[in-house]
Scaffold this active site. Structure first.
Site, short mmCIF file in Angstrom:
data_model
loop_
_atom_site.label_atom_id
_atom_site.label_comp_id
_atom_site.label_asym_id
_atom_site.label_seq_id
_atom_site.Cartn_x
_atom_site.Cartn_y
_atom_site.Cartn_z
N ASP A 72 -20.02 16.78 24.72
CA ASP A 72 -19.57 15.58 25.36
C ASP A 72 -18.33 15.92 26.19
O ASP A 72 -17.71 14.91 26.77
CB ASP A 72 -19.02 14.70 24.49
N HIS A 73 -17.87 17.29 26.27
CA HIS A 73 -16.97 17.74 27.09
C HIS A 73 -17.12 18.97 28.08
O HIS A 73 -16.62 19.44 29.02
CB HIS A 73 -15.75 18.19 25.94
N ASP A 180 -10.11 16.82 21.38
CA ASP A 180 -10.67 16.05 19.78
C ASP A 180 -9.83 16.70 18.60
O ASP A 180 -9.88 17.86 18.35
CB ASP A 180 -12.03 16.60 19.75
N HIS A 250 -11.22 8.99 24.69
CA HIS A 250 -12.19 9.39 23.74
C HIS A 250 -12.39 8.32 22.62
O HIS A 250 -12.52 8.57 21.36
CB HIS A 250 -11.90 10.78 23.17
ZN LIG Z 1 -15.66 14.71 21.90
ZN LIG Z 2 -15.50 17.61 19.83
#
Ligand SMILES: [Zn+2]
Ligand SMILES: [Zn+2]
Length: 299
Positions: A72-73, A180, A250
């Protein structure tokens, strides 16, 4: 190059996690335009479309930072660069990422070899592999160039060990991205007095509902609690750091119809009483008191 010369942060993709759903928000990516630099932080799915929606010419791509290699990054890092190349990118771009970023880029170029070779021969394009430099970084100073400094701090995101918060400073302005992370007190020192802290956040009741409707709920719950921060924990970091504005980003969950902006605000107001922005895709946050484009959040 940011021709309007207005420093701004744009939350391009605001959800946590890689899945997308109809009408929902998109995975992690942000745009930071500061001191004439065009900086992309994280390249989750949708980053290319979101950049063009934000009015950024892909040819202006300059610096790209990846906080860690969760999909997701990083999923759209290669496609973003490749699309910029087909849009006429002819100036060098540097990608800063954790160890493994170079491997991702080499394998992406291999996967796209047919197309890359044919466009060089058929369309006379420069070799994309010569335009891109990948710099793998660890903790500490990453970049000090023309008044822009970037530093990193390893955060707590098990089982990923190479996950880094980033601090950007330019012309007396500073923006910090938490990446994160579980609640990680050293972030407060790292984010000290920043103009903006973009911190990841989850909402407790939302996580319980997310876990209830997911097949492997127990494992998912375990991962989320070990690796991410609740909104009030993000607020605690912001308060301890004394930042000017906290941006919750996020978001987990990000597409639960039962959860709205008020729920996030209620949760974070236990620990944070300063300026606050709850991220949503495409939201613009002005930097340094300058008026930003439409959609600027002032709450
Ligand atoms: Zn993430
Ligand atoms: Zn992550």
């Amino acid at each position: 190059m940011n021709t309007e010369n207005v420093d701004r942060l744009v939350l391009l993709g605001s959800k946590g996690g890689p899945a997308v759903r109809p009408g929902g928000p998109w995975p992690s990516s942000s745009l930071l335009e500061i001191g004439g630099r065009t900086i992309v932080v994280d390249c989750g799915l949708g980053v290319t479309r979101a950049l063009t929606d934000a009015g950024v010419s892909l040819k202006a791509l300059d610096l790209i930072f990846v906080t860690h290699l969760h999909s997701d990054h990083v999923l759209e890092l290669g496609p973003l660069i490749h699309t910029a190349w087909t849009a006429g990118l002819a100036t060098p771009v540097t990608v800063f990422g954790p160890p493994g970023t170079g491997h991702y880029w080499q394998c992406f170029c291999q996967a796209m070899e047919f197309d890359i070779e044919i466009r060089i021969i058929d369309e006379g394009r420069p070799d994309i592999r010569d335009l891109i430099t990948v710099e793998e970084f660890g903790e500490g100073s990453i970049l000090d160039e023309r008044g822009l400094t970037v530093t990193s701090l390893r955060v707590d995101h098990p089982p990923v060990t190479d996950c880094f918060a980033l601090r950007f400073e330019q012309g007396g302005k500073s923006v910090v991205f938490s990446a994160d992370t579980a609640f990680f007190p050293p972030l407060a020192e790292f984010a000290k007095a920043a103009d903006i802290l973009v911190h990841e956040a989850m909402l407790e009741e939302g996580v319980e509902r997310l876990v209830a409707r997911t097949g492997n709920g127990a494992r998912l719950r375990e991962h989320l609690l070990a690796s991410h921060s609740f909104a009030d924990e993000a607020g605690r970091i912001a308060s301890d750091a004394g930042v000017k504005r906290l941006v919750l980003n996020h978001l987990i969950p990000a597409d639960d119809p039962a959860i709205g902006e008020d729920d996030w605000i209620d949760a974070v107001r236990k620990t944070w009483f300063g300026d606050l922005t709850i991220a949503r895709d495409g939201l613009v946050v002005g930097l340094g008191g300058q008026k930003a484009a439409s959609g600027e959040e002032t709450a």
